[in-house]
Design a protein around this motif. Structure first.
Motif, PDB file in Angstrom:
ATOM      1  N   THR A  23       0.810  -1.226   0.000  1.00  0.00           N
ATOM      2  CA  THR A  23       0.000   0.000   0.000  1.00  0.00           C
ATOM      3  C   THR A  23       0.839   1.270   0.000  1.00  0.00           C
ATOM      4  N   LEU A  28      -4.292   1.932  -2.647  1.00  0.00           N
ATOM      5  CA  LEU A  28      -4.707   0.588  -2.273  1.00  0.00           C
ATOM      6  C   LEU A  28      -4.957   0.527  -0.777  1.00  0.00           C
ATOM      7  N   SER A  29      -5.949  -0.252  -0.396  1.00  0.00           N
ATOM      8  CA  SER A  29      -6.180  -0.512   1.020  1.00  0.00           C
ATOM      9  C   SER A  29      -5.800  -1.960   1.294  1.00  0.00           C
TER      10      SER A  29
END
Length: 93
Positions: A23, A28-29
């Motif tokens: 991440t 992005l998680s």
């Protein structure tokens, strides 16, 4: 093969490192799914303290939730007894 060890600290530490790397660029998680058959072993109290002190703040800072799945024949008993109170999102929550 079962050997009586549940290296939870090591697993969560590795997961945290992978999440941070994945991440880092943003956009992005991430989250962790912790599969476990019980309390951390060996050195249960030491692992739990280290998870709470060292790792959980970093998971919170990165907004990385930890979802827990209890495995094994007595998984329902574990969940009913809040078997993993040291993990956010464990069955007791």
């Amino acid at each position: 093969r079962p050997n009586g060890a549940t290296p939870t600290y090591d697993a969560l530490s590795k997961a945290l490192g992978l999440l941070k790397t994945a991440t880092a660029a943003g956009g992005l998680s991430g989250s962790v799914i912790l599969l476990t058959d019980g309390q951390p072993a060996p050195q249960q109290d030491t692992q739990i303290a280290a998870i709470q002190h060292d790792l959980l703040p970093q998971f919170k800072q990165g907004n990385f939730p930890i979802d827990t799945v209890a495995l094994g024949a007595d998984q329902l008993r574990h969940a009913d007894q809040a078997h993993l109170p040291w993990v956010p999102g464990a069955p007791h929550a």
